[in-house]
Scaffold this active site. Structure first.
Site, mmCIF file in Angstrom:
data_model
loop_
_atom_site.group_PDB
_atom_site.id
_atom_site.type_symbol
_atom_site.label_atom_id
_atom_site.label_comp_id
_atom_site.label_asym_id
_atom_site.label_seq_id
_atom_site.Cartn_x
_atom_site.Cartn_y
_atom_site.Cartn_z
ATOM 1 N N ALA A 30 3.603 -14.901 0.108
ATOM 2 C CA ALA A 30 3.329 -15.846 1.204
ATOM 3 C C ALA A 30 1.912 -16.399 1.011
ATOM 4 O O ALA A 30 1.066 -16.353 1.905
ATOM 5 C CB ALA A 30 3.501 -15.178 2.561
ATOM 6 N N HIS A 32 -1.511 -18.473 0.404
ATOM 7 C CA HIS A 32 -2.166 -19.553 1.140
ATOM 8 C C HIS A 32 -3.506 -19.852 0.464
ATOM 9 O O HIS A 32 -3.826 -19.287 -0.597
ATOM 10 C CB HIS A 32 -2.338 -19.173 2.615
ATOM 11 C CG HIS A 32 -2.943 -17.827 2.808
ATOM 12 N ND1 HIS A 32 -4.246 -17.542 2.472
ATOM 13 C CD2 HIS A 32 -2.417 -16.660 3.272
ATOM 14 C CE1 HIS A 32 -4.507 -16.279 2.739
ATOM 15 N NE2 HIS A 32 -3.405 -15.705 3.221
ATOM 16 N N HIS A 35 -5.648 -16.909 -0.739
ATOM 17 C CA HIS A 35 -5.253 -16.326 -2.028
ATOM 18 C C HIS A 35 -5.678 -17.242 -3.174
ATOM 19 O O HIS A 35 -6.142 -16.775 -4.216
ATOM 20 C CB HIS A 35 -3.731 -16.152 -2.094
ATOM 21 C CG HIS A 35 -3.174 -15.162 -1.138
ATOM 22 N ND1 HIS A 35 -2.347 -15.512 -0.098
ATOM 23 C CD2 HIS A 35 -3.309 -13.809 -1.055
ATOM 24 C CE1 HIS A 35 -1.996 -14.439 0.568
ATOM 25 N NE2 HIS A 35 -2.569 -13.387 0.022
ATOM 26 N N GLN A 59 2.872 0.441 3.688
ATOM 27 C CA GLN A 59 1.736 0.107 4.566
ATOM 28 C C GLN A 59 2.174 -0.518 5.889
ATOM 29 O O GLN A 59 1.345 -0.945 6.675
ATOM 30 C CB GLN A 59 0.731 -0.787 3.842
ATOM 31 C CG GLN A 59 1.192 -2.201 3.550
ATOM 32 C CD GLN A 59 0.214 -2.946 2.657
ATOM 33 O OE1 GLN A 59 0.116 -2.679 1.453
ATOM 34 N NE2 GLN A 59 -0.534 -3.881 3.215
ATOM 35 N N GLN A 151 -9.988 -3.014 4.766
ATOM 36 C CA GLN A 151 -9.223 -2.786 3.537
ATOM 37 C C GLN A 151 -10.137 -2.894 2.311
ATOM 38 O O GLN A 151 -10.076 -2.069 1.394
ATOM 39 C CB GLN A 151 -8.095 -3.809 3.461
ATOM 40 C CG GLN A 151 -7.418 -3.911 2.110
ATOM 41 C CD GLN A 151 -6.225 -4.827 2.115
ATOM 42 O OE1 GLN A 151 -5.186 -4.477 2.637
ATOM 43 N NE2 GLN A 151 -6.362 -6.010 1.522
HETATM 44 O O1 PAF Z 1 -3.989 -7.543 1.496
HETATM 45 C C1 PAF Z 1 -2.823 -7.414 1.055
HETATM 46 O O2 PAF Z 1 -2.104 -8.392 0.825
HETATM 47 C C2 PAF Z 1 -2.269 -6.024 0.810
HETATM 48 O O3 PAF Z 1 -2.722 -5.110 1.746
HETATM 49 C C3 PAF Z 1 -2.514 -5.517 -0.626
HETATM 50 C C4 PAF Z 1 -4.003 -5.346 -0.922
HETATM 51 C C5 PAF Z 1 -1.901 -6.484 -1.630
HETATM 52 C C6 PAF Z 1 -1.853 -4.140 -0.821
HETATM 53 O O4 PAF Z 1 -0.478 -4.206 -0.591
#
Ligand code: PAF
Length: 253
Positions: A30, A32, A35, A59, A151
């Protein structure tokens, strides 16, 4: 652009590019503009740019959240090709967790704040899958956005704790002109909710205290999970129309 589904096949290919610098962006798809900014930086700073697309089940503490996570694989691959990515790793859950979730990374009680408190299992799931991904891809550098700040800190600690030979590069949050942080979850917002969502960033920047920020977000109709301050930053997680959004700002902003 090569697309890999199998860890074994990627690893065989990886041996042929071992002499090159490899940069990595981990995603759940997904894709955007946020990214795209990570990928562009990765592309610019490394000879080979690798991106993973894997919606990591471990997660998600809420199965409904997992079920409705946006899946846009075709357009994601088109974007990555345009951005000049060399390799995309798109494993299945069975490839990543062949024995199920039998082993995980357990962050200690210092991480039981914000996402670590409000989304049980989330940080464990992220740390575990990122450890696996870094071990599979073996990049020199990996790029993560500051939007998911906790994170990012967790992954920095993970790399230090397990002596992984990878540099974690923090990249600034990409925002719409309205201030709304780019997020895959924005795609789930109704047009009316999208109009309202920039209030989160505005409130984080302007409220005089976390109490005031919470009160004004609630007055605007958000369900507030938390507003907290740590290490010179202010963080919020809120629900808007049932969609959970997070954001954070430096306190000097
Ligand atoms: O930020 C994310 O998209 C996710 O938490 C990651 C780092 C790809 C781990 O699944």
């Amino acid at each position: 652009m090569r697309v890999w589904k199998s860890i074994a096949e990627w690893r065989t290919h990886r041996e042929t590019i071992a002499a090159k610098s490899i940069g990595f962006v981990a995603t759940m798809g997904a894709l955007h503009r946020g990214h795209a900014a990570l990928v562009e930086r990765c592309r610019a700073e490394n000879e080979i740019a690798v991106v993973s697309i894997f919606v990591n089940p471990s997660q998600f503490n809420d199965p409904n959240d997992l079920a409705r996570y946006p899946n846009t694989l075709e357009s994601d691959l088109t974007l990555l090709q345009k951005l000049g990515v060399d390799d995309v790793f798109v494993p299945t859950a069975a490839e990543m967790y062949p024995q199920g979730y039998r082993m995980k990374v357990q962050p200690d009680e210092r991480y039981r704040i914000m996402e670590g408190l409000h989304r049980p299992g989330f940080l464990e799931g992220v740390a575990t899958v990122v450890l696996k991904l870094l071990e599979i891809v073996r990049p020199e550098k990996a790029y993560f956005g500051e939007k998911d700040y906790q994170q990012l800190m967790l992954i920095r600690d993970l790399v230090a704790e397990f002596f992984l030979p990878c540099k974690i590069v923090a990249c600034p949050t990409v925002r719409a002109e309205s201030g709304l942080a780019e997020s895959s979850r924005n795609a789930l917002l109704s047009p009316a909710a999208r109009e309202k969502a920039p209030v989160i960033h505005r409130t984080l920047c302007t409220a005089e205290s976390i109490e005031q920020a919470r009160a004004s977000l609630e007055a605007e109709g958000f369900r507030v999970d938390y507003v907290e301050e740590h290490a010179g930053r202010r963080f919020a997680a809120v629900f808007l129309d049932g969609v959970r959004l997070i954001d954070n700002v430096a306190l000097c902003c």
